[in-house]
Design an enzyme around this catalytic site. Structure first.
Site, mmCIF file in Angstrom:
data_model
loop_
_atom_site.group_PDB
_atom_site.id
_atom_site.type_symbol
_atom_site.label_atom_id
_atom_site.label_comp_id
_atom_site.label_asym_id
_atom_site.label_seq_id
_atom_site.Cartn_x
_atom_site.Cartn_y
_atom_site.Cartn_z
ATOM 1 N N SER A 20 36.900 51.378 33.961
ATOM 2 C CA SER A 20 37.848 51.379 32.857
ATOM 3 C C SER A 20 37.127 50.886 31.605
ATOM 4 O O SER A 20 36.113 50.181 31.703
ATOM 5 C CB SER A 20 39.013 50.441 33.190
ATOM 6 O OG SER A 20 39.812 50.195 32.056
ATOM 7 N N TYR B 129 43.485 42.588 35.481
ATOM 8 C CA TYR B 129 42.860 43.909 35.500
ATOM 9 C C TYR B 129 41.441 43.912 34.934
ATOM 10 O O TYR B 129 40.514 44.427 35.590
ATOM 11 C CB TYR B 129 43.752 44.891 34.743
ATOM 12 C CG TYR B 129 43.246 46.304 34.693
ATOM 13 C CD1 TYR B 129 43.305 47.127 35.815
ATOM 14 C CD2 TYR B 129 42.719 46.839 33.524
ATOM 15 C CE1 TYR B 129 42.858 48.437 35.769
ATOM 16 C CE2 TYR B 129 42.264 48.140 33.462
ATOM 17 C CZ TYR B 129 42.339 48.942 34.588
ATOM 18 O OH TYR B 129 41.888 50.236 34.536
#
Length: 199
Positions: free
Chosen positions: A143, A156
């Protein structure tokens, strides 16, 4: 006619019942690869398999939770029995979060690490012998959060930073042996459904 590199290659995609995982599986199916798709939920995975088979691709759906070692072991055994080799593993199963970091408990961090990082460790270790034998490819879906740490995303970013470091270690240690390691770091991805990211 240009040769098709992926024709009859065995490609495994986790988190493949919807979203990015399904799109990646579709790309391999379109190139006549033999595609193993994995997700936790039986019905969405069966629907994904039906969609992918519509174009004539060979699809093997395997239900299982990649955060659980027995499920990973069963996935490996099934692939060995069915194909005897693996050319590509794409670790796409993942989950995002929307939470202030001080509101994120150690248990929340552990859950995020289990899905976004340790599941990849489990899958990679389990399939590494077959990937190395084929001089295959390992694709880890990271990501942009693995490069920066945005606010209000709970555990995250930390889980994706760990994934980035792991991918770099794999590249450095096993690249000379022929393992092609890629870390893909997409930004936000729009979804038309309301299903959880981790499927």
């Amino acid at each position: 006619m240009k040769s098709n590199y992926w024709h009859n290659k065995v490609c495994i995609v986790t988190g493949a019942s919807s979203g990015l995982g399904l799109a990646i599986a579709q790309a391999f199916a379109d190139r006549q690869a033999r595609v193993v798709i994995n997700a936790r939920r039986k019905e969405p995975l069966a629907l994904a398999a039906e969609t992918l088979r519509a174009g004539g691709a060979e699809i093997l759906p395997i239900v299982g939770d990649v955060t659980k070692q027995p499920d990973v072991d069963r996935l490996v055994q099934t692939v060995k029995e069915q194909f005897g080799k693996v050319d590509l593993l794409c670790n796409c199963a993942g989950r995002s979060a929307r939470q202030a970091v001080l509101d994120t408990s150690p248990e929340d961090f552990q859950d995020m690490l289990d899905v976004n990082f340790l599941a990849t460790v489990r899958m990679t270790r389990a399939f590494a012998p077959m990937l190395l034998e084929q001089r295959g490819s390992l694709v880890n879906i990271g990501s942009l959060a693995s490069k920066v740490a945005p606010r209000l995303m709970g555990g995250y970013p930390a889980s994706k930073h760990a994934l980035a470091a792991y991918s770099q270690q794999l590249r450095m240690e096993h690249g000379p042996a022929g393992l092609h390691v890629m870390l893909v770091c997409p930004g936000p991805i729009r979804r038309d459904d309301t299903a959880p990211r981790y499927e």
